[in-house]
Design a protein around this motif. Structure first.
Motif, PDB file in Angstrom:
ATOM      1  N   VAL A   1       2.621   1.542  -3.535  1.00 58.61           N
ATOM      2  CA  VAL A   1       1.712   1.879  -4.631  1.00 58.61           C
ATOM      3  C   VAL A   1       1.184   3.304  -4.490  1.00 58.61           C
ATOM      4  O   VAL A   1       1.080   4.046  -5.478  1.00 58.61           O
ATOM      5  CB  VAL A   1       0.551   0.866  -4.704  1.00 58.61           C
ATOM      6  N   VAL A   2       0.863   3.714  -3.266  1.00 57.45           N
ATOM      7  CA  VAL A   2       0.341   5.072  -3.097  1.00 57.45           C
ATOM      8  C   VAL A   2       1.420   6.111  -3.414  1.00 57.45           C
ATOM      9  O   VAL A   2       1.113   7.213  -3.885  1.00 57.45           O
ATOM     10  CB  VAL A   2      -0.216   5.273  -1.664  1.00 57.45           C
TER      11      VAL A   2
ATOM     12  N   THR B   1      -5.281   3.625  -4.830  1.00 55.77           N
ATOM     13  CA  THR B   1      -4.365   2.573  -4.381  1.00 55.77           C
ATOM     14  C   THR B   1      -5.130   1.417  -3.748  1.00 55.77           C
ATOM     15  O   THR B   1      -4.903   0.242  -4.070  1.00 55.77           O
ATOM     16  CB  THR B   1      -3.360   3.150  -3.367  1.00 55.77           C
TER      17      THR B   1
ATOM     18  N   GLY C   1       0.818  -1.211   0.000  1.00 61.09           N
ATOM     19  CA  GLY C   1       0.000   0.000   0.000  1.00 61.09           C
ATOM     20  C   GLY C   1       0.845   1.251   0.000  1.00 61.09           C
ATOM     21  O   GLY C   1       0.567   2.216  -0.741  1.00 61.09           O
TER      22      GLY C   1
END
Length: 407
Positions: free
Chosen positions: A369-370, A379, A366
């Motif tokens: 990806v964010v 995300t 997380g």
């Protein structure tokens, strides 16, 4: 072995079992103490470092040692009497947490002591998980695990709601001292309320830890039912992502700390509701059949994050996801029933450490990806989509294998 007069009588029935009642009471006050201690440690470290990074690292240290402790120490629950393992682990943790409460303890020493405290959690959890199916059989076992799960989740809710206020009132040192007391009380309750039994693994020629790990992994790998159940449990790695991004997502939808707190509380609340509903109204055979669909259902609502809905809709998404995630109770109880008693501690340690690992991977994913996409809502939705793609074949595999559990 449930009753015919409804769920209330069934819950009353399992609490009438003296040994299970002792385990539940020990769990109840320990969970509350642990949540208080996590807040206290974060506050203590922040006060002494004035850094946001160090409290986050300290919080991580309350989880990460289980990755090592589960595989290496979970087998102690098979090699030694399980009551003795639980009582010893509690006494050790009571002593060490009391050390954490000492004013002025250097931060490196605090970190080392905290790691040892968490390592002691592995044999305790394995012993507890392996003992409950000995005390409760059939549907009573599922109901007992449901009660323990609800207790754990309600403890987390209480921690989110009250932990900060309590620590602000009494201070982090007394908060840690209170947690030490809860471990001592837990040890006393277990020593007095649980009967002593011989070790489950009665082999005279003790095998090495490495061979035990290999044997435990082999037990899981050779049984397709166990493999699928582990896969279903590990889908939690996708479901945990909104927790890790709760604060930035709250900011994205125009909220602050209060909004983030509601988001963090919504999923555990959904789990409590789901566990209660499954335990009260759903027969055992139906619960088994629903494990696969519910596992997928725990991920699907998170696709709604793609639209960055407001707080109300997001809370509903998390409540639904949490209610579906209640399948974890049925999955874990079925897993433990299928594993031979002499190997339950080791198998639980392996599966549990893997569960923690995939949750850690989910949180890291997380964050990565964010950083690329820039949007917490997108995300979470992207990772949820990957979770659905992963969940569907595992759920279909369970549909092909679950009938053999009851045969």
């Amino acid at each position: 072995m449930g009753t015919t007069d409804g769920s209330t009588a069934r819950f009353r029935e399992i609490l009438a079992v003296r040994e299970f009642r002792a385990i539940w009471l020990a769990e109840l006050q320990s969970v509350l103490g642990d949540q208080l201690a996590r807040v206290a440690l974060s506050v203590l470290v922040f006060q002494r470092t004035d850094s946001a990074a160090w409290p986050a690292l300290t919080y991580a240290l309350t989880y990460l040692p289980d990755l090592v402790g589960g595989p290496l120490l979970g087998g102690l629950a098979d090699r030694f009497p399980r009551r003795a393992v639980m009582v010893t682990a509690d006494l050790l943790r009571a002593l060490l947490v009391a050390v954490l409460a000492i004013p002025g303890l250097p931060l490196p020493a605090l970190a080392v002591v905290l790691v040892v405290v968490q390592l002691a959690n592995a044999p305790f959890s394995s012993a507890q998980a392996a003992m409950v199916p000995v005390l409760l059989d059939g549907s009573r076992y599922v109901l007992g695990q449901s009660l323990l799960k609800m207790t754990n989740q309600l403890g987390q809710l209480a921690g989110f709601a009250l932990g900060g206020a309590v620590i602000a009132l009494i201070g982090p040192g007394p908060g840690l001292a209170a947690d030490a007391v809860t471990f001592g009380v837990s040890a006393l309750v277990l020593a007095l309320g649980v009967s002593s039994r011989p070790a489950a693994d009665v082999r005279v020629d003790r095998v090495s830890t490495v061979r035990r790990l290999a044997a435990g992994a082999g037990t899981i790998w050779r049984d397709p039912r166990l493999r699928v159940l582990v896969g279903l449990a590990w889908l939690a790695g996708f479901v945990i992502v909104p927790e890790g991004l709760a604060v930035p997502y709250a900011a994205e939808i125009g909220g602050g700390a209060a909004t983030a707190g509601l988001l963090l509380a919504a999923h555990p609340a959904g789990i409590v509701l789901g566990v209660f509903a499954l335990g009260r109204w759903v027969p055992d055979a139906v619960r088994l059949r629903l494990v696969g669909p519910l596992a997928a259902g725990a991920v699907v609502p998170l696709l709604g994050y793609a639209f960055a809905p407001g707080l109300g809709v997001t809370v509903v998404l998390l409540l639904v996801s949490g209610a579906c995630a209640a399948y974890q109770v049925t999955a874990s109880t079925t897993f433990m029933r299928l594993v031979p008693d002499a190997e339950r501690g080791q198998a639980f340690g392996l599966a549990g450490s893997g569960l923690i690992a995939v949750q850690g991977i989910g949180l890291i994913a997380g964050g990565v990806v964010v950083a690329r996409l820039g949007s917490p809502s997108v995300t979470i939705a992207v990772i949820a989509a990957a979770g659905v793609v992963t969940a569907v074949p595992i759920a279909l595999a369970w549909r092909r294998t679950y009938r053999s559990v009851t045969s």
